[in-house]
Design a protein around this motif. Structure first.
Motif, mmCIF file in Angstrom:
data_model
loop_
_atom_site.group_PDB
_atom_site.id
_atom_site.type_symbol
_atom_site.label_atom_id
_atom_site.label_comp_id
_atom_site.label_asym_id
_atom_site.label_seq_id
_atom_site.Cartn_x
_atom_site.Cartn_y
_atom_site.Cartn_z
ATOM 1 N N LEU A 68 0.786 -1.263 0.176
ATOM 2 C CA LEU A 68 0.073 -0.063 -0.159
ATOM 3 C C LEU A 68 0.819 1.250 0.098
ATOM 4 O O LEU A 68 0.364 2.443 -0.115
ATOM 5 N N ALA A 69 2.170 1.102 0.007
ATOM 6 C CA ALA A 69 3.031 2.211 0.066
ATOM 7 C C ALA A 69 2.972 2.940 -1.337
ATOM 8 O O ALA A 69 3.381 4.218 -1.409
ATOM 9 N N ASP A 70 2.560 1.987 -2.285
ATOM 10 C CA ASP A 70 2.348 2.510 -3.796
ATOM 11 C C ASP A 70 0.906 2.496 -3.876
ATOM 12 O O ASP A 70 0.292 1.565 -4.080
ATOM 13 N N PRO A 71 0.333 3.951 -3.608
ATOM 14 C CA PRO A 71 -1.316 4.070 -3.735
ATOM 15 C C PRO A 71 -1.583 3.718 -5.175
ATOM 16 O O PRO A 71 -3.018 3.511 -5.082
ATOM 17 N N THR A 72 -0.974 3.335 -6.021
ATOM 18 C CA THR A 72 -1.611 3.168 -7.313
ATOM 19 C C THR A 72 -1.609 1.681 -7.696
ATOM 20 O O THR A 72 -2.147 1.160 -8.667
ATOM 21 N N PHE A 73 -0.991 1.111 -6.589
ATOM 22 C CA PHE A 73 -1.187 -0.605 -6.798
ATOM 23 C C PHE A 73 -2.281 -1.324 -6.780
ATOM 24 O O PHE A 73 -3.145 -1.637 -7.896
ATOM 25 N N PHE A 74 -2.981 -1.095 -5.477
ATOM 26 C CA PHE A 74 -4.421 -1.362 -5.231
ATOM 27 C C PHE A 74 -5.311 -0.074 -5.716
ATOM 28 O O PHE A 74 -5.487 0.429 -4.596
ATOM 29 N N SER A 75 -5.788 0.119 -7.033
ATOM 30 C CA SER A 75 -6.485 1.219 -7.302
ATOM 31 C C SER A 75 -7.253 0.790 -8.349
ATOM 32 O O SER A 75 -7.003 -0.365 -8.961
ATOM 33 N N ALA A 76 -8.380 1.293 -8.597
ATOM 34 C CA ALA A 76 -9.470 1.201 -9.857
ATOM 35 C C ALA A 76 -8.433 1.400 -10.876
ATOM 36 O O ALA A 76 -9.140 0.929 -12.026
ATOM 37 N N GLN A 77 -7.364 2.007 -11.169
ATOM 38 C CA GLN A 77 -6.770 2.438 -12.409
ATOM 39 C C GLN A 77 -5.811 1.221 -12.879
ATOM 40 O O GLN A 77 -5.549 1.455 -13.818
ATOM 41 N N ASN A 78 -5.613 0.363 -11.701
ATOM 42 C CA ASN A 78 -4.759 -0.588 -12.027
ATOM 43 C C ASN A 78 -5.536 -2.011 -12.538
ATOM 44 O O ASN A 78 -5.893 -3.039 -12.306
ATOM 45 N N SER A 79 -6.100 -1.576 -14.157
ATOM 46 C CA SER A 79 -6.858 -2.650 -14.911
ATOM 47 C C SER A 79 -6.324 -3.899 -15.051
ATOM 48 O O SER A 79 -6.987 -5.083 -14.956
ATOM 49 N N GLY A 80 -4.920 -4.043 -15.088
ATOM 50 C CA GLY A 80 -4.202 -5.639 -15.179
ATOM 51 C C GLY A 80 -4.388 -6.232 -14.197
ATOM 52 O O GLY A 80 -4.725 -7.526 -14.310
ATOM 53 N N LEU A 81 -4.276 -5.753 -12.886
ATOM 54 C CA LEU A 81 -4.345 -6.577 -11.720
ATOM 55 C C LEU A 81 -5.727 -6.897 -11.464
ATOM 56 O O LEU A 81 -6.120 -7.857 -11.145
ATOM 57 N N ILE A 82 -6.714 -6.022 -11.526
ATOM 58 C CA ILE A 82 -8.252 -6.326 -11.456
ATOM 59 C C ILE A 82 -8.444 -7.274 -12.305
ATOM 60 O O ILE A 82 -9.155 -8.213 -11.970
ATOM 61 N N ARG A 83 -7.973 -7.240 -13.645
ATOM 62 C CA ARG A 83 -8.335 -8.463 -14.501
ATOM 63 C C ARG A 83 -7.981 -9.850 -14.022
ATOM 64 O O ARG A 83 -8.791 -10.862 -14.135
ATOM 65 N N GLU A 84 -6.714 -9.769 -13.454
ATOM 66 C CA GLU A 84 -6.218 -11.280 -12.809
ATOM 67 C C GLU A 84 -6.991 -11.646 -11.804
ATOM 68 O O GLU A 84 -7.164 -12.607 -11.474
ATOM 69 N N PHE A 85 -7.542 -10.457 -10.709
ATOM 70 C CA PHE A 85 -8.065 -10.923 -9.726
ATOM 71 C C PHE A 85 -9.258 -11.575 -9.940
ATOM 72 O O PHE A 85 -9.875 -12.617 -9.511
ATOM 73 N N LYS A 86 -9.988 -10.812 -10.912
ATOM 74 C CA LYS A 86 -11.347 -11.472 -11.358
ATOM 75 C C LYS A 86 -11.236 -12.776 -11.968
ATOM 76 O O LYS A 86 -12.143 -13.525 -11.926
ATOM 77 N N ALA A 87 -9.899 -13.166 -12.661
ATOM 78 C CA ALA A 87 -9.925 -14.316 -13.301
ATOM 79 C C ALA A 87 -9.689 -15.350 -12.341
ATOM 80 O O ALA A 87 -10.253 -16.664 -12.636
ATOM 81 N N LEU A 88 -9.098 -15.022 -11.254
ATOM 82 C CA LEU A 88 -8.920 -16.036 -10.171
ATOM 83 C C LEU A 88 -10.268 -16.320 -9.485
ATOM 84 O O LEU A 88 -10.679 -17.257 -9.076
ATOM 85 N N SER A 89 -11.005 -15.400 -9.067
ATOM 86 C CA SER A 89 -12.195 -15.566 -8.569
ATOM 87 C C SER A 89 -13.109 -14.260 -8.537
ATOM 88 O O SER A 89 -12.594 -13.090 -8.409
#
Length: 510
Positions: free
Chosen positions: A57-78
């Motif tokens: 969380l020290a990088d506030p852009t990591f877990f954010s609504a703008q990080n579409s690539g990470l959101i995609r893989e989270f949703k692909a997992l569950s």
């Protein structure tokens, strides 16, 4: 830069290769009867989870609504997973409610190998707000870790108030402290530190939080490996007056480590004795949870501690391990599993600054470019390659097991039947939310193929859909879940399938 996607091959080609590879091996036959009654534990819809360092969380852009690539893989997992934030770095975080909030004074800590250095960082309003938007975008909920090792009750409560208000119903519960059974290494006096001392400190922090957030729920004690702490805490719990609301007993699990340990290898990872040790811990944890009226969750774990081992943690064997491990815990009434991962930097910081797996690869003569083609950390379920995020093999195993989420496990004699074959294989069955019966068979054996006759009962009819968890070999740097385009029908309530060695098969009666 190599990415995981460059390792992928077509499903049809892979399945053909698997069939060809299976030829020449003698098949072992076994008959498995599927009970009709859903009498086992319920596997929650949010069973699947991931664990990250709070320092992410020290990088506030990591877990954010703008990080579409990470959101995609989270949703692909569950579509309904649980993100746990904690880890060793959580003990060096402090709440920073405004940009000009001063850094508080910190207690003296010891620097030891394998534990994080005392590098303090502030948890900001921006990071928590972005986290809330990320959870909304993924459909996930959160277990939020608040530090204990260098924290104070007042700061813990102030952070909890903002987190609870901001995350709302996306917050499952607070976790105060990470691997407190190891605090004697670097954060507390080893002469006086114990489960009892921990509980006294935890109560002070948790009560401060509960005073400010009356609806607060908690998970605890999040031990690294000392399951006896769960028993001790459960035994002391009845004597605590007006205890905070603990919904979940939590613990961690790593098969072995570090990467330089020669015993951390594929045969040892997959052998039955490894899962027997898991069962032993589950017995202790479940008994303690029952005393406290709680459930158990494995909130941080993976194949090899201190960042994983290349050739073990980042290959298909890890997929079979994570599928079996997750389903075994599900059959022991666990509420879920959170496999640890994140970026290489955050995990390296959590274990002292570097990943032992990198040193292992360097010693083996790999170039920096070759080393960079591995996921960092090596065990991470979702790898970061530049701006690209990809599911790793260990995540495919978790996803495969997660197909039972929301279902009720069936009590079977599968383990006894499969032990009699002397094939390294396991099987699980569940009644899914829609009423369909599903069976997962994991053939972890490196050589023997398994011919299985499934008996759903003489009066049962219907079509059988098939999914396969596969890769060319146990040490392949890839994993696939492929749905068969062909459906078979039961004949007198039975069907027969072949489960090739080093393969997982899921059959669902529709």
């Amino acid at each position: 830069m190599l990415t995981r996607r460059k390792f992928l091959v077509t499903a049809a080609g892979t399945l053909s290769a698997m069939r060809l590879h299976a030829q020449g091996h003698s098949n072992v036959r076994v008959a498995l009867a599927i009970p009709s009654g859903a009498t086992g534990p319920h596997m929650p819809i949010d069973f699947v989870g991931l664990s990250y360092e709070v320092q992410q969380l020290a990088d506030p852009t990591f877990f954010s609504a703008q990080n579409s690539g990470l959101i995609r893989e989270f949703k692909a997992l569950s579509s309904t997973g649980v993100l746990r934030l904690g880890g060793n770095t959580s003990e060096f975080a402090y709440w920073k409610p405004t940009p000009d909030s001063p850094e508080p004074e910190h207690p003296q800590v010891r620097e030891v190998v394998g534990e994080p250095k005392a590098q303090y960082y502030g948890m900001t309003v921006e990071a928590v707000r972005n986290l809330s938007n990320f959870l909304q975008a993924t459909g996930w909920t959160c277990i939020y870790g608040i530090g204990m090792g260098t924290n104070t009750p007042a700061r813990a409560a102030e952070e909890a108030v903002f987190v609870a208000e901001t995350l709302g119903d996306r917050l499952q519960y607070f976790q105060i402290g990470n691997e407190a059974d190891l605090f004697s290494h670097h954060l507390r006096d080893p002469k006086t530190w114990s489960a009892k001392a921990y509980l006294e400190e935890w109560l002070a922090l948790a009560r401060a939080v509960a005073t400010r957030v009356p609806a607060a729920k908690f998970g605890m004690p999040d031990v690294a490996s000392n399951a006896s702490w769960l028993t001790e805490i459960a035994d002391q719990w009845p004597s605590i007056q007006s205890p905070p609301r603990v919904t979940t007993l939590t613990h961690h699990y790593y098969f072995g480590g570090p990467a330089t340990n020669p015993d951390v290898n594929i045969p040892n990872l997959l052998k039955p004795a490894t899962m027997q040790k898991v069962q032993n811990t589950a017995n202790i944890a479940s008994a303690a949870a029952s005393k406290m009226g709680a459930r158990v969750r494995m909130t941080e774990g993976n194949t090899c501690y201190r960042g994983g081992k290349p050739g073990v943690s980042d290959v298909f064997a890890a997929a079979l391990w994570s599928a079996d491990y997750s389903l075994l815990l599900g059959s022991n009434n666990y509420s879920g599993v959170n496999l640890h991962g994140g970026t290489g930097k955050s995990v390296a910081n959590s274990v002292g600054g570097s990943l032992p797996g990198d040193a292992l690869l360097e010693a083996n003569g790999e170039t920096p470019e070759q080393i960079a083609a591995h996921p960092h950390p090596f065990y991470t379920p979702i790898a970061t390659f530049g701006s690209d995020y990809t599911l790793e093999p260990v995540a495919y195993g978790l996803k495969f097991a997660g197909s039972f989420s929301g279902g009720t496990l069936l009590k079977t004699d599968f383990s006894t039947k499969l032990q009699d074959t002397e094939v390294d294989a396991t099987a699980y069955a569940a009644k899914l939310p829609g009423g369909h019966t599903s069976v997962i068979i994991l053939n972890k054996d490196a050589a023997a193929d398994l011919d299985v006759e499934l008996d759903f009962g003489r009066g049962v009819s219907g079509a059988v859909e098939t999914e396969i968890l596969h890769a060319p070999a146990l040490d392949s740097r890839e994993a696939h879940i492929t749905t068969s385009t062909k459906t078979d029908s039961l004949k007198q309530g039975k069907c027969s399938v072949t489960v090739p060695h080093a393969t997982g098969l899921r059959l669902t009666l529709v």
